[in-house]
Design an enzyme around this catalytic site. Sequence first.
Site, PDB file in Angstrom:
ATOM      1  N   ASP A  51     -12.303  -0.464 -41.756  1.00 10.90           N
ATOM      2  CA  ASP A  51     -12.323  -0.273 -43.215  1.00 10.90           C
ATOM      3  C   ASP A  51     -12.309   1.214 -43.565  1.00 10.90           C
ATOM      4  OD1 ASP A  51     -14.918   0.377 -42.545  1.00 10.90           O
ATOM      5  OD2 ASP A  51     -15.864  -1.059 -43.906  1.00 10.90           O
ATOM      6  N   SER A  52     -12.309   2.075 -42.534  1.00  4.94           N
ATOM      7  CA  SER A  52     -12.032   3.497 -42.765  1.00  4.94           C
ATOM      8  C   SER A  52     -10.682   3.666 -43.451  1.00  4.94           C
ATOM      9  CB  SER A  52     -12.051   4.274 -41.441  1.00  4.94           C
ATOM     10  OG  SER A  52     -11.235   3.644 -40.471  1.00  4.94           O
ATOM     11  N   ASP A  90     -12.190  -5.162 -39.046  1.00  5.99           N
ATOM     12  CA  ASP A  90     -13.440  -4.885 -39.762  1.00  5.99           C
ATOM     13  C   ASP A  90     -13.604  -5.915 -40.871  1.00  5.99           C
ATOM     14  OD1 ASP A  90     -15.459  -3.066 -39.364  1.00  5.99           O
ATOM     15  OD2 ASP A  90     -14.296  -1.351 -40.089  1.00  5.99           O
ATOM     16  N   LYS A 118     -15.684  -7.360 -36.752  1.00  6.44           N
ATOM     17  CA  LYS A 118     -16.838  -6.450 -36.678  1.00  6.44           C
ATOM     18  C   LYS A 118     -17.608  -6.508 -37.996  1.00  6.44           C
ATOM     19  CE  LYS A 118     -16.204  -1.747 -36.621  1.00  6.44           C
ATOM     20  NZ  LYS A 118     -16.870  -1.256 -37.838  1.00  6.44           N
ATOM     21  N   GLU A 120     -21.175  -4.963 -40.015  1.00 10.29           N
ATOM     22  CA  GLU A 120     -22.186  -3.901 -40.004  1.00 10.29           C
ATOM     23  C   GLU A 120     -23.563  -4.458 -40.352  1.00 10.29           C
ATOM     24  OE1 GLU A 120     -21.103  -0.655 -42.574  1.00 10.29           O
ATOM     25  OE2 GLU A 120     -19.160  -0.368 -41.612  1.00 10.29           O
ATOM     26  N   GLU A 187     -22.942   3.818 -34.085  1.00  8.34           N
ATOM     27  CA  GLU A 187     -22.382   5.006 -34.747  1.00  8.34           C
ATOM     28  C   GLU A 187     -23.500   5.994 -35.088  1.00  8.34           C
ATOM     29  OE1 GLU A 187     -19.647   4.156 -37.921  1.00  8.34           O
ATOM     30  OE2 GLU A 187     -19.605   6.244 -38.603  1.00  8.34           O
TER      31      GLU A 187
HETATM   32  O1  KIV Z   1     -13.861   1.654 -40.045  1.00 11.09           O
HETATM   33  C1  KIV Z   1     -13.868   2.315 -38.997  1.00 11.09           C
HETATM   34  O2  KIV Z   1     -12.919   3.023 -38.664  1.00 11.09           O
HETATM   35  C2  KIV Z   1     -15.055   2.231 -38.154  1.00 11.09           C
HETATM   36  C3  KIV Z   1     -15.172   3.258 -37.076  1.00 11.09           C
HETATM   37  C4  KIV Z   1     -15.699   4.527 -37.635  1.00 11.09           C
HETATM   38  C5  KIV Z   1     -15.989   2.776 -35.954  1.00 11.09           C
HETATM   39  O3  KIV Z   1     -15.878   1.388 -38.351  1.00 11.09           O
END
Ligand code: KIV
Length: 271
Positions: A51-52, A90, A118, A120, A187
Amino acid sequence: MSVHNAPKAVTIKTLAKLKSEGEKFSCMTAYDYCQAYAVSNNGVELILVGDSLGMVIHGHDSSLPVTVEDIAYHIRCVRRGNVGSLIMADMPFMSYYSEDVSLQNAATLMSEGAHMVKLEGGAWLTESTRLLSERGIPVCAHMGLTPQSVNHLGGYSVQGRDPDAAQTMIDEALMLQEAGASVLLLECIPEELGERITKALDIPIIGIGAGAKTDGQILVWHDMMGLWPGRPAKFVKNFLKETEGSIDDAIKLYVDQVKAGSFPGPEHSYE
Ligand code: KIV
């Protein structure tokens, strides 16, 4: 139809085997077809459609505006370019606030081509992790600095420095492993805590700003290629600068340094 001649694809079993053999593995984000091809074709075991993308692709000031449909769109792009890496999706902000919602959204991302999702958080995700993994969806738990909680954390700062917070992180990581998580991503935590968690858990641990002792490392494409216009975090290394502009060579150098244990160095890690 036979897939027997297809190149061997990375699975969660591959990562578990690498951990058991003490071999490090590398991970990178990718968001489109060409990035996915370059990453997977140069030996990176895992691609994260992170989600970056809300920040590095869409230009938002955090990852919070990212939707399930945004991730699904980029999963579709990445799966077409991927040549054998494990694709992790994500789960964006508020897409897993309850067990039912997490199952529905994870199923959408898996149908689009993700191989794992993934999420969080810590202990509060135990039942969602159990539900997803029992339904055949591999889960990566993401602990330490969890950027979707930036407003709650009050900024992007190193987590787990306080001994009680460190112990809580270890306990909650063990709970998520017990609930069925296949991988854990850490992280921005002190290197020593990254090492303790990596030793305490059987599942593979991926680090970003978690020191050199985790089983795998991950970096964001735009950080590695020096494309992010903001101030780079301490854990970032611009590999493109070292390879005179060859993207393929930059990715290969990253893979080699992760395997050799020379990246991240002390200058990229927290105490
Ligand atoms: O969204 C992302 O790119 C991440 C990484 C920073 C691990 O979660």
